[in-house]
Design a protein around this motif. Structure first.
Motif, short mmCIF file in Angstrom:
data_model
loop_
_atom_site.label_atom_id
_atom_site.label_comp_id
_atom_site.label_asym_id
_atom_site.label_seq_id
_atom_site.Cartn_x
_atom_site.Cartn_y
_atom_site.Cartn_z
N SER A 6 0.62 -1.16 -0.08
CA SER A 6 0.02 -0.07 0.02
C SER A 6 0.67 1.27 -0.08
O SER A 6 1.83 1.30 0.63
N MET A 7 0.24 2.52 -0.46
CA MET A 7 0.76 3.59 -0.40
C MET A 7 -0.08 4.71 -0.25
O MET A 7 -1.13 4.70 -0.71
N LEU A 8 0.21 5.65 0.72
CA LEU A 8 -0.57 6.54 1.27
C LEU A 8 -1.10 7.47 0.12
O LEU A 8 -0.03 7.85 -0.78
N ILE A 9 -2.15 8.10 0.07
CA ILE A 9 -2.56 9.18 -1.04
C ILE A 9 -1.77 10.33 -0.76
O ILE A 9 -1.35 10.74 -1.77
N SER A 10 -1.26 10.76 0.52
CA SER A 10 -0.52 11.62 0.63
C SER A 10 0.93 11.51 -0.22
O SER A 10 1.42 12.35 -0.81
N GLU A 11 1.38 10.09 -0.15
CA GLU A 11 2.60 9.99 -0.93
C GLU A 11 2.49 9.76 -2.42
O GLU A 11 3.31 10.31 -3.10
N MET A 12 1.31 9.64 -2.75
CA MET A 12 1.11 9.58 -4.28
C MET A 12 0.99 10.91 -4.75
O MET A 12 1.38 11.25 -5.80
N VAL A 13 0.37 11.80 -3.80
CA VAL A 13 0.14 13.31 -4.28
C VAL A 13 1.85 13.79 -4.48
O VAL A 13 2.10 14.69 -5.40
N SER A 14 2.50 13.59 -3.33
CA SER A 14 3.99 14.26 -3.57
C SER A 14 4.74 13.46 -4.42
O SER A 14 5.70 14.03 -4.84
N ALA A 15 4.31 12.42 -4.92
CA ALA A 15 5.00 11.97 -6.26
C ALA A 15 4.85 12.68 -7.49
O ALA A 15 5.61 12.71 -8.37
N VAL A 16 3.83 13.49 -7.39
CA VAL A 16 3.69 14.38 -8.58
C VAL A 16 3.42 15.84 -8.21
O VAL A 16 3.26 16.84 -9.28
N LEU A 17 3.40 16.19 -7.01
CA LEU A 17 3.39 17.67 -6.98
C LEU A 17 4.67 17.97 -5.89
O LEU A 17 5.07 17.46 -5.03
N ASP A 18 5.12 19.16 -6.24
CA ASP A 18 6.11 19.99 -5.42
C ASP A 18 5.79 20.10 -3.78
O ASP A 18 4.32 20.39 -3.71
N ALA A 19 6.46 20.04 -2.95
CA ALA A 19 6.09 19.97 -1.58
C ALA A 19 5.63 21.46 -1.19
O ALA A 19 4.63 21.51 -0.20
N ASP A 20 6.02 22.45 -1.99
CA ASP A 20 5.60 23.86 -1.70
C ASP A 20 4.36 24.14 -2.50
O ASP A 20 3.80 25.57 -2.34
N ALA A 21 3.52 23.12 -3.08
CA ALA A 21 2.56 23.72 -3.92
C ALA A 21 1.29 24.01 -2.97
O ALA A 21 1.18 23.64 -2.03
N PRO A 22 0.68 25.27 -3.35
CA PRO A 22 -0.35 25.78 -2.62
C PRO A 22 -1.89 25.04 -2.63
O PRO A 22 -2.96 25.59 -2.98
N VAL A 23 -1.60 23.94 -1.91
CA VAL A 23 -2.78 23.08 -1.71
C VAL A 23 -2.76 22.12 -0.71
O VAL A 23 -1.68 21.67 -0.25
N ARG A 24 -3.79 21.88 -0.04
CA ARG A 24 -3.75 20.83 0.99
C ARG A 24 -4.66 19.58 0.62
O ARG A 24 -6.07 19.78 0.06
N VAL A 25 -4.28 18.33 0.62
CA VAL A 25 -5.21 17.22 0.45
C VAL A 25 -5.42 16.49 1.49
O VAL A 25 -4.21 16.00 1.99
N GLU A 26 -6.55 16.07 1.89
CA GLU A 26 -6.88 15.21 3.13
C GLU A 26 -7.48 13.95 2.34
O GLU A 26 -8.37 14.26 1.70
N ALA A 27 -7.16 13.02 2.92
CA ALA A 27 -7.72 11.69 2.34
C ALA A 27 -8.44 10.70 3.12
O ALA A 27 -8.12 11.11 4.54
N PHE A 28 -9.23 9.69 2.39
CA PHE A 28 -9.94 8.84 3.30
C PHE A 28 -8.98 7.95 4.21
O PHE A 28 -9.59 7.68 5.32
#
Length: 434
Positions: A6-28
């Motif tokens: 398994s891979m956390l959703i936050s890890e999937m997001v960080s794989a395609v978005l820079d850490a300083d991107a102006p967004v917050r993603v909260e996952a199930f």
């Protein structure tokens, strides 16, 4: 998504978005990406969003996830998601390709859960390929009838909820940014009729007449006007409107393909918001038909959405979201391509103008109206389709603002082969600007 692979959703997001991107993603799965104060707050509410994006790693995957509620946004108004779309555009500079290791981890995490057939929203129509397989060849009379019905035969009341009492579903023309939508729509109709400069008793054909607003306005000027549409609901509504106005002796709407109009020698033809349904490869034939229907010195006013950039090798057309949810077989071309088609059909183009900013304003008004009438819109077509239309209107407004698409009016004349002096039938300067 929990096992050894398994891979956390936050890890999937960080794989395609820079850490300083102006967004917050909260996952199930309880994972979080980005700061609490980020201007864009995304909620991934179900693993089904991952399956959708894995099956369709494009706008269809995103659209399905949003429409079905697997992907949501804090503070969103479904009638007008424009603010969130603007913020999504701001993420582009922060996107990057996943590394080979991250891509492999994401794929392994998805595959480890087995195959999940993506759910298709009820409001989604078949793809272009599926339509062709079923025998609906794009821009044949049969296919055009089906696709027009898909878009327009929803509910007249639903359209009234967002386009307003003028029942005019095309770009308005604003004198000032604070002009009301209804006044701007009447302004647009007046502009079209002023450009054509038809006199009482002359004959007008309106191709793709919608609910009849332009035909009725022409009839009120004493012009004998016929409108044709493939939408039964539109024509029924428009004919009743004509009766209420007492204009039966001057105005008529028909459920008819423009290729089947039996009359000839019209003084003017209007094509307003129709060309998007014709198909770019059919433009020359379309203009040939109108050239044939007009008398010498007859005028054509063509008003249509265009694409701003038409590089060699690009196929004009609408994107997959619009094709499946809004305008099946919709097709766009550049203003230069359209003007060439008019010229090749024999027309003389005497004026053209770009109303791109006006369409962005129009769409913002439509989103506002949808918000004001949201409960009734949902009653008319259901929550899912109402949500689709909020997304569609906001996306189009943003696309006009970013100059991805434009709106052009072309005024063209069928030349007089008898050699009458130009001033006998066309003034030396644009009269509608006086």
């Amino acid at each position: 998504m929990g096992n050894g692979k398994s891979m956390l959703i936050s890890e999937m997001v960080s794989a395609v978005l820079d850490a300083d991107a102006p967004v917050r993603v909260e996952a199930f799965d309880g994972s979080v990406f980005g700061p609490k104060a980020a201007p864009l707050q995304i909620r991934v509410t179900s693993p089904k969003a991952v399956y959708q994006l894995a099956a369709n790693p494009n706008e269809i995957g995103l659209v399905r996830s949003y429409i079905l509620g697997y992907l949501d946004f804090a503070g969103i108004d479904y009638a007008d998601p424009y603010p969130q779309m603007r913020q999504m555009m701001a993420l582009k500079p922060y996107l990057h390709r996943p590394s080979a290791i991250d891509a492999a981890r994401i794929a392994a995490a998805v595959v480890s859960h087995g195959y999940h057939k993506p759910e298709v929203p009820q409001s989604e129509g078949p793809s272009r390929l599926e339509r062709i397989k079923s025998g609906l060849i794009p821009h044949t009379e049969k296919a055009d009838s089906e696709t027009v019905s898909f878009h327009y035969d929803l509910s007249n009341r639903f359209y009234a909820d967002f386009i307003g009492p003028t029942m005019t579903y095309t770009c308005a023309v604003f004198d000032t940014p604070d002009m009301s939508l209804d006044d701007a729509q009447r302004n647009k109709i007046d502009l079209i009729l002023d450009k054509l400069d038809l006199k009482p008793g002359q004959r007008l054909l309106d191709i793709g007449c919608g609910w009849g607003s332009l035909v009725i306005a022409a009839a009120k000027r004493g012009i004998r006007a016929i409108g044709v549409s493939l939408s039964h609901e539109q024509v029924e509504y428009g004919q009743d409107w004509i009766r209420r106005e007492g204009l039966e002796d001057l105005a008529e709407l028909r459920v008819m393909d423009y290729r089947d109009v039996p009359e000839r020698d019209f003084d003017g033809i209007t094509s307003v918001g129709m060309m998007e349904h014709v198909g770019a490869k059919n433009y020359r034939h379309y203009f040939d038909e109108m050239f044939r229907l007009l008398k010498p010195c007859g005028r054509l006013l063509n008003h249509q959405i265009t694409i701003a950039k038409d590089k060699p090798g690009n196929r004009p057309g609408t994107d997959e979201f619009l094709d499946r949810y809004i305008f099946p077989d919709g097709d766009l071309a550049s203003p230069g391509f359209i003007e060439s088609a008019l010229h090749d059909a024999g027309f003389e183009v005497v004026n053209q103008e770009n109303l791109r900013q006006h369409y962005a304003l129009t769409l913002h008004h439509w989103n506002h109206n949808l918000k004001e009438h949201w409960e009734d819109a949902v009653r008319q077509v259901g929550f899912e389709r109402a949500k689709v239309y909020g997304l569609y209107l906001a996306a189009c407004a943003l696309n006009f603002e970013l100059n991805g698409i434009q709106l052009h009016q072309f005024l063209a004349v069928k030349p007089d082969k008898d050699g009458r002096p130009l001033g006998d039938w066309y003034p030396l300067r644009p009269w509608w600007m006086a």
